[in-house]
Design a protein around this motif. Structure first.
Motif, PDB file in Angstrom:
ATOM      1  N   ALA A  33      -8.176 -97.687 -27.803  1.00  0.00           N
ATOM      2  CA  ALA A  33      -9.361 -98.327 -27.223  1.00  0.00           C
ATOM      3  C   ALA A  33      -9.902 -97.518 -26.044  1.00  0.00           C
ATOM      4  O   ALA A  33      -9.158 -96.817 -25.364  1.00  0.00           O
ATOM      5  N   PRO A  34     -11.189 -97.641 -25.801  1.00  0.00           N
ATOM      6  CA  PRO A  34     -11.741 -96.995 -24.613  1.00  0.00           C
ATOM      7  C   PRO A  34     -11.271 -97.714 -23.355  1.00  0.00           C
ATOM      8  O   PRO A  34     -10.974 -98.907 -23.376  1.00  0.00           O
ATOM      9  N   SER A  35     -11.200 -96.961 -22.272  1.00  0.00           N
ATOM     10  CA  SER A  35     -10.894 -97.560 -20.969  1.00  0.00           C
ATOM     11  C   SER A  35     -11.649 -96.773 -19.902  1.00  0.00           C
ATOM     12  O   SER A  35     -11.926 -95.584 -20.083  1.00  0.00           O
ATOM     13  N   ALA A  36     -11.958 -97.444 -18.822  1.00  0.00           N
ATOM     14  CA  ALA A  36     -12.740 -96.824 -17.749  1.00  0.00           C
ATOM     15  C   ALA A  36     -12.027 -95.578 -17.235  1.00  0.00           C
ATOM     16  O   ALA A  36     -10.867 -95.640 -16.825  1.00  0.00           O
ATOM     17  N   CYS A  37     -12.708 -94.446 -17.290  1.00  0.00           N
ATOM     18  CA  CYS A  37     -12.155 -93.152 -16.862  1.00  0.00           C
ATOM     19  C   CYS A  37     -10.838 -92.830 -17.557  1.00  0.00           C
ATOM     20  O   CYS A  37      -9.971 -92.162 -16.992  1.00  0.00           O
ATOM     21  N   ASN A  38     -10.671 -93.358 -18.771  1.00  0.00           N
ATOM     22  CA  ASN A  38      -9.469 -93.119 -19.571  1.00  0.00           C
ATOM     23  C   ASN A  38      -8.191 -93.509 -18.816  1.00  0.00           C
ATOM     24  O   ASN A  38      -7.149 -92.865 -18.950  1.00  0.00           O
ATOM     25  N   GLU A  82      -5.561 -98.390 -12.983  1.00  0.00           N
ATOM     26  CA  GLU A  82      -7.003 -98.223 -13.216  1.00  0.00           C
ATOM     27  C   GLU A  82      -7.601 -97.253 -12.204  1.00  0.00           C
ATOM     28  O   GLU A  82      -7.186 -97.185 -11.058  1.00  0.00           O
ATOM     29  N   LYS A  83      -8.574 -96.495 -12.670  1.00  0.00           N
ATOM     30  CA  LYS A  83      -9.220 -95.502 -11.821  1.00  0.00           C
ATOM     31  C   LYS A  83     -10.498 -96.049 -11.181  1.00  0.00           C
ATOM     32  O   LYS A  83     -10.954 -95.516 -10.177  1.00  0.00           O
ATOM     33  N   ILE A  84     -11.073 -97.078 -11.792  1.00  0.00           N
ATOM     34  CA  ILE A  84     -12.227 -97.758 -11.216  1.00  0.00           C
ATOM     35  C   ILE A  84     -11.840 -99.228 -11.064  1.00  0.00           C
ATOM     36  O   ILE A  84     -11.603 -99.922 -12.052  1.00  0.00           O
ATOM     37  N   LYS A  85     -11.759 -99.682  -9.840  1.00  0.00           N
ATOM     38  CA  LYS A  85     -11.260-101.022  -9.539  1.00  0.00           C
ATOM     39  C   LYS A  85     -12.049-102.105 -10.278  1.00  0.00           C
ATOM     40  O   LYS A  85     -13.271-102.104 -10.298  1.00  0.00           O
ATOM     41  N   PRO A  89      -9.695-105.717 -16.992  1.00  0.00           N
ATOM     42  CA  PRO A  89      -9.860-106.761 -18.019  1.00  0.00           C
ATOM     43  C   PRO A  89     -10.685-106.281 -19.217  1.00  0.00           C
ATOM     44  O   PRO A  89     -10.375-106.612 -20.364  1.00  0.00           O
ATOM     45  N   GLN A  90     -11.715-105.491 -18.961  1.00  0.00           N
ATOM     46  CA  GLN A  90     -12.505-104.939 -20.066  1.00  0.00           C
ATOM     47  C   GLN A  90     -11.648-104.003 -20.908  1.00  0.00           C
ATOM     48  O   GLN A  90     -11.717-104.020 -22.144  1.00  0.00           O
ATOM     49  N   ASP A  91     -10.866-103.177 -20.254  1.00  0.00           N
ATOM     50  CA  ASP A  91     -10.012-102.230 -20.965  1.00  0.00           C
ATOM     51  C   ASP A  91      -9.010-102.961 -21.856  1.00  0.00           C
ATOM     52  O   ASP A  91      -8.814-102.607 -23.016  1.00  0.00           O
ATOM     53  N   CYS A  92      -8.373-103.975 -21.311  1.00  0.00           N
ATOM     54  CA  CYS A  92      -7.379-104.729 -22.087  1.00  0.00           C
ATOM     55  C   CYS A  92      -8.035-105.556 -23.186  1.00  0.00           C
ATOM     56  O   CYS A  92      -7.438-105.750 -24.256  1.00  0.00           O
TER      57      CYS A  92
END
Length: 167
Positions: A33-38, A82-85, A89-92
């Motif tokens: 899945a995509p995640s913020a800043c991987n 997480e790299k962007i605070k 929740p979106q990533d998960c």
């Protein structure tokens, strides 16, 4: 149709174990899945111990189907990764959705049972599964071979689509 439209919330499961190879494949899909800043803030707890599974519906009133599922996956977050605070929740959620869709591809049924942001559910999962305080239980995915069939999922609503501006 593809598995996105075939994916339905399954709450009845056959009394048949899910092979470890299939569990690994759905976990690979979750981790794809995509995640913020991987940042990949997720962790997954695979629960196949019947004694542990049977404890879950005692504290999570929306998880009664776990009594029938041979396995469940608890999606968790490590917010410190997480790299962007604030985006974990979106990533998960993206990882959870990937697991649900891949399970259909493998002939499995699942249902998304919410955990976060219910603090009591989070606390109860931490206690049951010895989860460290810095890890957040996010969602539970009971999984197994479906013992019910639901039709194709078509929820398209034209009135929810807006072109260029809210109209």
């Amino acid at each position: 149709m593809n598995s996105l439209f075939e994916r339905r919330s399954i709450r009845k499961f056959k009394n048949k174990p899910v092979e470890n190879t299939l569990i690994k494949q759905v976990l690979k899909a979750g981790m794809c899945a995509p995640s913020a800043c991987n940042s990949k803030p997720w962790h997954f707890i695979v629960i196949d111990d019947r004694q542990i599974l049977d404890q879950i519906p005692k504290f999570h009133n929306y998880a009664q189907m776990v009594k029938e599922s041979p396995v469940a996956i608890l999606v968790c977050a490590q917010p410190s990764n997480e790299k962007i605070k604030g985006f974990w929740p979106q990533d998960c959620a993206a990882a959870t959705q990937n697991i649900l869709v891949e399970a259909v591809e493998k002939g499995l049924g699942t249902v998304w049972v919410g955990v976060h942001p219910n603090e009591q559910f989070e606390k109860d999962f931490r206690e049951l599964l010895d989860i460290p305080k810095d890890i957040v239980p996010f969602a539970l995915i009971p999984m197994g071979y479906p013992d019910e069939h639901k039709g194709i999922n078509d929820r398209y609503l034209e009135e929810r689509v807006h072109q260029n501006k809210w109209q």
